[in-house]
Design an enzyme around this catalytic site. Structure first.
Site, PDB file in Angstrom:
ATOM      1  N   HIS A  16     -49.747  18.839 -72.225  1.00 52.41           N
ATOM      2  CA  HIS A  16     -48.573  18.342 -71.469  1.00 52.41           C
ATOM      3  C   HIS A  16     -47.313  18.638 -72.268  1.00 52.41           C
ATOM      4  O   HIS A  16     -47.047  18.014 -73.290  1.00 52.41           O
ATOM      5  CB  HIS A  16     -48.682  16.831 -71.226  1.00 52.41           C
ATOM      6  CG  HIS A  16     -47.604  16.299 -70.322  1.00 52.41           C
ATOM      7  ND1 HIS A  16     -47.863  15.514 -69.228  1.00 52.41           N
ATOM      8  CD2 HIS A  16     -46.256  16.435 -70.350  1.00 52.41           C
ATOM      9  CE1 HIS A  16     -46.740  15.198 -68.623  1.00 52.41           C
ATOM     10  NE2 HIS A  16     -45.740  15.738 -69.289  1.00 52.41           N
ATOM     11  N   HIS A  18     -42.996  20.081 -72.078  1.00 52.36           N
ATOM     12  CA  HIS A  18     -41.766  20.545 -71.406  1.00 52.36           C
ATOM     13  C   HIS A  18     -41.076  21.554 -72.319  1.00 52.36           C
ATOM     14  O   HIS A  18     -40.784  21.244 -73.471  1.00 52.36           O
ATOM     15  CB  HIS A  18     -40.806  19.380 -71.139  1.00 52.36           C
ATOM     16  CG  HIS A  18     -41.393  18.344 -70.239  1.00 52.36           C
ATOM     17  ND1 HIS A  18     -41.194  18.339 -68.877  1.00 52.36           N
ATOM     18  CD2 HIS A  18     -42.203  17.287 -70.504  1.00 52.36           C
ATOM     19  CE1 HIS A  18     -41.850  17.314 -68.340  1.00 52.36           C
ATOM     20  NE2 HIS A  18     -42.479  16.659 -69.303  1.00 52.36           N
ATOM     21  N   LYS A 102     -48.628  19.491 -60.518  1.00 57.57           N
ATOM     22  CA  LYS A 102     -48.073  18.250 -61.065  1.00 57.57           C
ATOM     23  C   LYS A 102     -47.502  17.370 -59.953  1.00 57.57           C
ATOM     24  O   LYS A 102     -46.675  17.815 -59.157  1.00 57.57           O
ATOM     25  CB  LYS A 102     -46.956  18.577 -62.066  1.00 57.57           C
ATOM     26  CG  LYS A 102     -46.296  17.352 -62.695  1.00 57.57           C
ATOM     27  CD  LYS A 102     -47.229  16.622 -63.648  1.00 57.57           C
ATOM     28  CE  LYS A 102     -46.646  15.296 -64.147  1.00 57.57           C
ATOM     29  NZ  LYS A 102     -45.632  15.436 -65.189  1.00 57.57           N
ATOM     30  N   HIS A 139     -47.958  11.980 -62.823  1.00 59.35           N
ATOM     31  CA  HIS A 139     -47.017  11.053 -63.473  1.00 59.35           C
ATOM     32  C   HIS A 139     -47.257   9.701 -62.809  1.00 59.35           C
ATOM     33  O   HIS A 139     -46.858   9.488 -61.674  1.00 59.35           O
ATOM     34  CB  HIS A 139     -45.561  11.506 -63.303  1.00 59.35           C
ATOM     35  CG  HIS A 139     -44.606  10.606 -64.026  1.00 59.35           C
ATOM     36  ND1 HIS A 139     -43.970  10.965 -65.183  1.00 59.35           N
ATOM     37  CD2 HIS A 139     -44.239   9.320 -63.781  1.00 59.35           C
ATOM     38  CE1 HIS A 139     -43.237   9.939 -65.619  1.00 59.35           C
ATOM     39  NE2 HIS A 139     -43.371   8.938 -64.779  1.00 59.35           N
ATOM     40  N   HIS A 177     -49.829  11.172 -69.921  1.00 59.51           N
ATOM     41  CA  HIS A 177     -49.120  10.299 -70.871  1.00 59.51           C
ATOM     42  C   HIS A 177     -49.321   8.807 -70.585  1.00 59.51           C
ATOM     43  O   HIS A 177     -48.375   8.079 -70.325  1.00 59.51           O
ATOM     44  CB  HIS A 177     -47.623  10.634 -70.945  1.00 59.51           C
ATOM     45  CG  HIS A 177     -46.938  10.898 -69.629  1.00 59.51           C
ATOM     46  ND1 HIS A 177     -46.993  10.035 -68.558  1.00 59.51           N
ATOM     47  CD2 HIS A 177     -46.189  11.949 -69.221  1.00 59.51           C
ATOM     48  CE1 HIS A 177     -46.298  10.543 -67.564  1.00 59.51           C
ATOM     49  NE2 HIS A 177     -45.807  11.702 -67.934  1.00 59.51           N
ATOM     50  N   ASP A 250     -46.190  15.629 -74.298  1.00 57.34           N
ATOM     51  CA  ASP A 250     -45.026  15.323 -73.454  1.00 57.34           C
ATOM     52  C   ASP A 250     -43.727  15.551 -74.226  1.00 57.34           C
ATOM     53  O   ASP A 250     -42.730  14.859 -73.973  1.00 57.34           O
ATOM     54  CB  ASP A 250     -45.086  13.900 -72.889  1.00 57.34           C
ATOM     55  CG  ASP A 250     -44.128  13.725 -71.704  1.00 57.34           C
ATOM     56  OD1 ASP A 250     -43.680  14.736 -71.133  1.00 57.34           O
ATOM     57  OD2 ASP A 250     -43.827  12.566 -71.356  1.00 57.34           O
TER      58      ASP A 250
HETATM   59  O1  DOR Z   1     -39.639  11.017 -70.747  1.00 56.74           O
HETATM   60  C1  DOR Z   1     -39.897  11.900 -69.945  1.00 56.74           C
HETATM   61  N1  DOR Z   1     -39.243  13.070 -69.972  1.00 56.74           N
HETATM   62  N2  DOR Z   1     -40.823  11.679 -69.007  1.00 56.74           N
HETATM   63  C2  DOR Z   1     -41.035  12.547 -68.015  1.00 56.74           C
HETATM   64  O2  DOR Z   1     -41.866  12.279 -67.197  1.00 56.74           O
HETATM   65  C3  DOR Z   1     -40.218  13.774 -67.898  1.00 56.74           C
HETATM   66  C4  DOR Z   1     -39.680  14.165 -69.175  1.00 56.74           C
HETATM   67  C5  DOR Z   1     -38.587  15.196 -69.088  1.00 56.74           C
HETATM   68  O3  DOR Z   1     -38.731  16.156 -68.331  1.00 56.74           O
HETATM   69  O4  DOR Z   1     -37.592  15.060 -69.801  1.00 56.74           O
HETATM   70 ZN    ZN Z   2     -43.797  15.122 -69.062  1.00 55.77          ZN
END
Ligand code: DOR
Ligand code: ZN
Length: 352
Positions: A16, A18, A102, A139, A177, A250
């Site tokens: 997971h 970003h 997702k 999520h 998460h 995450d």
């Molecule tokens: O804290 C988070 N940031 N939770 C999420 O689900 C998305 C993520 C983000 O894209 O910044």
């Molecule tokens: Zn995430």
């Protein structure tokens, strides 16, 4: 038994992650590629990744941003919307572009405005995914504003996730998460098609961290960290060796400008040291022998992929989380990104 000072394991994967795009992508991707062989890349760009063509193009940009010689495979995901086409998703999966889909409940978190407003709208897609064996990454927070933010995960289980799994009993689901003992219990007692990722930060902090000595925007993510007993339940689950639980950082970079402001973004950027932090947690709990399962074996087994052949080695040598990562050409010093626990000590260091 002598205390372990070194651990060698198959290269781990981050289930997971970003990465964003453009300058941020270029600044952050090397941290992950240095440590992880593969990562599930979240699709919540703006606009989101909803088509196979968009995912192919994004994958190309990620590969182009890698340092020379990096050995890293991004695994792409499709952002589920109310009007998603089952054919697009299934074709993208069969062509090896999408690894998973997702589900963001609309409005639950960063860039989730285009998410699903009504599960009734995506039943056809879920049915197709169940048949094709495509994992749904969830999520898991209710967006009902009347529900206390600390209870949104538990309420989501009752109102949405349990009925969903009951209806699609063959659907592969990753509860992403997780932050509560409720989620640990739910996943543990569900069938083998239900698993969960656990972040390093949710193993290390409880909700106090957001308020310690003043408001701490860099400790704010979604789902928010919960009470201490929930953190301890997550540690028991992660270190248990149970194949249903695996590593997903995450890591979610946001610039100082968007974190340190009146309405700051949710997200903790852990990529620079998350692997080292996970090892520290396992070491503290006397569970180094289950670390390879959590980091390198359980995830691939759930996704039906082979574990990585290469290995990495960490040693119990003092290290330090890097300070702010500057972003070139962004808005001056406020364009930088602060890692989770920036500048703080690490007890394990990646050596090979
Ligand atoms: O804290 C988070 N940031 N939770 C999420 O689900 C998305 C993520 C983000 O894209 O910044
Ligand atoms: Zn995430």
């Amino acid at each position: 038994m002598a205390e372990a000072t070194k651990i060698t394991l198959r290269r781990p994967d981050d289930w997971h992650l970003h990465l964003r795009d453009d300058l941020i992508l270029e600044a952050v991707v090397a941290f992950t590629a240095r440590r992880f062989a593969r990562a599930i890349v979240m699709p919540n760009l703006s606009p989101p990744i909803t088509t196979e063509a968009q995912a192919r193009a994004y994958r190309g940009r990620i590969l182009a941003a890698l340092p020379v010689g990096a050995d890293f495979t991004p695994l792409m995901t499709c952002y589920l919307t109310d009007d998603a086409e089952p054919d697009e998703i299934i074709r993208g999966f069969k062509e090896g572009v999408f690894t998973a889909v997702k589900l963001y409940p609309a409005g639950a978190t960063t860039n989730s405005a285009n998410g699903v407003t009504d599960m009734g709208a995506v039943l056809g897609v879920l049915e197709g995914m169940e048949k094709a064996g495509i994992p749904l990454l969830v999520h898991g927070e209710t967006t009902d504003p009347r529900v206390d933010i600390f209870h949104r995960e538990a309420v989501f289980i009752d109102r949405t996730l349990a009925p969903l799994i009951e209806r699609f009993s063959g659907l592969k689901v990753v509860f992403e998460h997780i932050t509560t003992s409720d989620a640990v219990d739910f996943v543990t007692s569900a069938g083998p098609n239900v698993a969960a990722t656990i972040t390093a930060h949710h193993l290390m902090i409880n909700r106090n961290a957001m308020f310690e000595g003043g408001l701490q925007p860099h400790m704010y993510c979604l789902p928010v960290a919960k009470r201490e007993h929930h953190r301890l339940a997550l540690r028991v689950a992660a270190t248990s060796g149970n194949a249903k639980f695996f590593l997903g950082t995450d890591s979610a970079p946001h610039t100082l400008a968007t974190k340190e402001t009146a309405c700051g973004c949710a997200g903790i950027f852990s990529a620079p040291a998350a692997l080292e932090q996970y090892v520290q947690v396992f070491d503290e709990d006397g569970a180094l022998e289950t670390f390879e399962a959590f980091a390198s074996l359980n995830g691939p087994a759930f996704y039906g992929l082979a574990p990585n052949e290469a290995t990495i080695t960490l040693k119990k040598i003092a290290g330090q989380v890097p300070g702010d990562i500057p972003i070139e050409n962004a808005e001056g010093p406020k364009g930088a990104i602060k890692p989770f626990m920036a500048g703080e000590a690490l007890s394990w260091t990646l050596v090979d």
